[in-house]
Write an enzyme that holds these catalytic residues in place. Structure first.
Site, PDB file in Angstrom:
ATOM      1  N   ARG A 127       0.813  -1.217   0.000  1.00  0.00           N
ATOM      2  CA  ARG A 127       0.000   0.000   0.000  1.00  0.00           C
ATOM      3  C   ARG A 127       0.849   1.271   0.000  1.00  0.00           C
ATOM      4  NH1 ARG A 127      -4.363  -2.435   4.090  1.00  0.00           N
ATOM      5  NH2 ARG A 127      -5.677  -3.492   2.566  1.00  0.00           N
ATOM      6  N   LYS A 149       4.416  11.627 -10.714  1.00  0.00           N
ATOM      7  CA  LYS A 149       3.588  10.732 -11.516  1.00  0.00           C
ATOM      8  C   LYS A 149       4.281   9.385 -11.688  1.00  0.00           C
ATOM      9  CE  LYS A 149       0.922  13.857 -14.497  1.00  0.00           C
ATOM     10  NZ  LYS A 149       0.667  14.243 -15.910  1.00  0.00           N
ATOM     11  N   GLU A 191      11.563  17.735 -24.081  1.00  0.00           N
ATOM     12  CA  GLU A 191      10.852  18.239 -22.910  1.00  0.00           C
ATOM     13  C   GLU A 191      11.418  19.585 -22.454  1.00  0.00           C
ATOM     14  OE1 GLU A 191       8.159  17.056 -21.711  1.00  0.00           O
ATOM     15  OE2 GLU A 191       8.061  15.062 -22.623  1.00  0.00           O
ATOM     16  N   LYS A 233       9.385  23.275 -13.959  1.00  0.00           N
ATOM     17  CA  LYS A 233       8.383  22.251 -13.680  1.00  0.00           C
ATOM     18  C   LYS A 233       7.989  22.267 -12.211  1.00  0.00           C
ATOM     19  CE  LYS A 233       6.952  17.514 -14.361  1.00  0.00           C
ATOM     20  NZ  LYS A 233       7.212  16.191 -14.967  1.00  0.00           N
ATOM     21  N   GLU A 243      -2.790  17.808 -11.147  1.00  0.00           N
ATOM     22  CA  GLU A 243      -3.163  18.113 -12.526  1.00  0.00           C
ATOM     23  C   GLU A 243      -4.626  18.535 -12.662  1.00  0.00           C
ATOM     24  OE1 GLU A 243      -1.359  16.366 -16.619  1.00  0.00           O
ATOM     25  OE2 GLU A 243      -2.594  14.960 -15.496  1.00  0.00           O
ATOM     26  N   ARG A 247      -1.166  22.528 -13.987  1.00  0.00           N
ATOM     27  CA  ARG A 247      -0.252  21.457 -14.402  1.00  0.00           C
ATOM     28  C   ARG A 247      -0.568  20.935 -15.801  1.00  0.00           C
ATOM     29  NH1 ARG A 247       2.227  16.642 -10.605  1.00  0.00           N
ATOM     30  NH2 ARG A 247       3.371  15.563 -12.246  1.00  0.00           N
ATOM     31  N   ASN A 251       1.281  19.313 -20.576  1.00  0.00           N
ATOM     32  CA  ASN A 251       0.848  18.368 -21.608  1.00  0.00           C
ATOM     33  C   ASN A 251       0.937  18.952 -23.015  1.00  0.00           C
ATOM     34  OD1 ASN A 251       0.172  16.280 -19.778  1.00  0.00           O
ATOM     35  ND2 ASN A 251      -1.785  17.269 -19.337  1.00  0.00           N
ATOM     36  N   HIS A 254       1.558  16.791 -26.089  1.00  0.00           N
ATOM     37  CA  HIS A 254       1.406  15.397 -25.694  1.00  0.00           C
ATOM     38  C   HIS A 254       0.102  14.758 -26.146  1.00  0.00           C
ATOM     39  CE1 HIS A 254       4.961  16.254 -23.407  1.00  0.00           C
ATOM     40  NE2 HIS A 254       4.992  15.051 -22.876  1.00  0.00           N
ATOM     41  N   HIS A 258       1.305  11.665 -27.959  1.00  0.00           N
ATOM     42  CA  HIS A 258       1.016  10.311 -27.485  1.00  0.00           C
ATOM     43  C   HIS A 258       0.296   9.495 -28.555  1.00  0.00           C
ATOM     44  CE1 HIS A 258       1.342  11.038 -22.848  1.00  0.00           C
ATOM     45  NE2 HIS A 258       2.509  10.863 -23.422  1.00  0.00           N
ATOM     46  N   HIS A 270       9.569   8.648 -27.584  1.00  0.00           N
ATOM     47  CA  HIS A 270       8.665   9.621 -26.977  1.00  0.00           C
ATOM     48  C   HIS A 270       9.032  11.058 -27.341  1.00  0.00           C
ATOM     49  CE1 HIS A 270       6.000  11.395 -23.984  1.00  0.00           C
ATOM     50  NE2 HIS A 270       7.021  12.088 -23.520  1.00  0.00           N
TER      51      HIS A 270
END
Length: 374
Positions: A127, A149, A191, A233, A243, A247, A251, A254, A258, A270
């Protein structure tokens, strides 16, 4: 920056807590002290891909065990395709077999795949146990290791299963990138260019100016670039950890990137996919009258300067890309959302920093981009 060698320490807020991101050439030597102070554990588990482990694993293991700590090593084959449920299950089984309990700590060593996968193992094992990020690729140093993330991919899309699990600290030793080929450095610079495009026009231009040194892997130039990206960032994720608002600007490029990446069956790296995605999303913004005319061309020049592709070679048709876009995890109400620039260094606030766009407009950009290159 402190000391005789360049060293930066940036604080990232994660809820009520904050964690440091330490950047600079040679900072891996600080690992034993940082573990003892910020991530003490009964046992440590080092998770990395086999290639990275071959380069850096023994050195990291020696640092971890320096103070008498027990550490086990767990590897997986390199590649985005390994960031899946099967590898997550195998690694968690290995941690059980190694005797790691709730007083353990996971150390993620490698690029974005290792950071995401090991981070998700840590987020879900018992957990949740602490994780430390040791990024070795530029894309991980400037982006994926910062912000908390974690996740794995499904056959239907990237990062569709995951959680927010902030690290205890991030240690980005820019000397570790010396083993990277030039093409891998380019991937990380996608990035960095994004950070400049959304937040800092001066930084955007500085990346272009220092492109040769960055592509050559010059440690000090790389450290300055990584530190500035981390600062940018950190500012965003500290304000919006989950997000829900600001935030989303991270993206940029992206949503389309993606889709391009997935449609290539992840053969397209990527950074390359995001490079094309940023250009196409800037074109989309210009088409809609949101983005100042000429911004997409500035992106083309910048991305070419850092060795990234600005046009697709062989990808699916517009209908196939739209199908992938519809599966995007950032969609709301079944509709994909896009981050659009006003200008280099400035995002249009839109509808909560991103906005839905009619599929006809997206199709026009996809069709034009695939037929003309950009």
């Amino acid at each position: 920056m402190t000391g005789s060698r360049p060293r930066w320490e940036v604080r990232v807020q994660a809820g009520a807590e904050a964690y440091p991101v330490v950047v600079g050439p040679g900072v891996l030597e600080e690992l034993p002290e940082l573990l003892a102070r910020l991530a003490p554990a009964h046992r440590y588990a080092l998770i990395s891909d086999a290639t990275v482990h071959g380069h850096h694993g023994p050195r990291v293991l020696a640092h971890v065990s320096q103070g008498g700590a027990t550490v086990s090593s767990h590897t997986f084959e390199a590649g985005e395709e390994r960031k899946n449920r099967a590898e997550w299950g195998r690694l968690t089984d290995e941690l059980v077999a190694a005797g790691l309990g709730r007083d353990a700590c996971v150390i993620a060593l490698g690029g974005g795949v290792a950071g995401d996968l090991a981070g998700f193992v840590a987020a879900t094992y018992m957990r949740g146990v602490p994780v430390v990020q040791l990024p070795t690729s530029l894309v991980a140093m400037v982006d994926s290791s910062v912000g908390g993330k974690t996740g794995i991919d499904l056959p239907t899309g990237k990062n569709l299963v995951g959680s927010f699990h902030p690290p205890q600290f991030v240690l980005a030793d820019t000397e570790l990138g010396s083993t990277l080929p030039v093409v891998e450095r380019s991937q990380g610079l996608a990035e960095a260019v994004k950070h400049g495009a959304i937040l800092d026009a001066e930084y955007f231009e500085a990346i272009v100016t220092s492109a040769d040194a960055l592509l050559a892997g010059e440690p000090d130039a790389t450290a300055r670039m990584v530190a500035r990206s981390v600062e940018l960032k950190a500012r965003v994720v500290s304000e919006d950890e989950r997000e829900g608002g600001l935030r989303q600007i991270l993206n940029f490029g992206h949503t389309l990137g993606h889709a391009i990446e997935a449609a290539s069956a992840y053969r397209l790296p990527h950074g390359s996919a995001v490079s094309i995605g940023m250009i196409w999303e800037a074109r989309l913004g210009e088409l809609l009258g949101v983005t100042r005319e000429g911004v997409a061309d500035r992106l083309v020049s910048a991305l070419r300067a850092v060795g990234l592709p600005v046009e697709p070679e062989s990808i699916a048709d517009a209908d196939r890309l739209l199908e992938w876009i519809s599966r995007d995890k950032k969609a709301r109400g079944g509709t994909a959302r896009y981050v659009l620039l006003r200008d280099v260094g400035e995002v249009d606030p839109g509808e909560g920093w991103s906005r839905p766009v009619l599929s006809e407009a997206v199709r026009a950009i996809l069709t034009t981009g695939m037929s003309t290159g950009v």
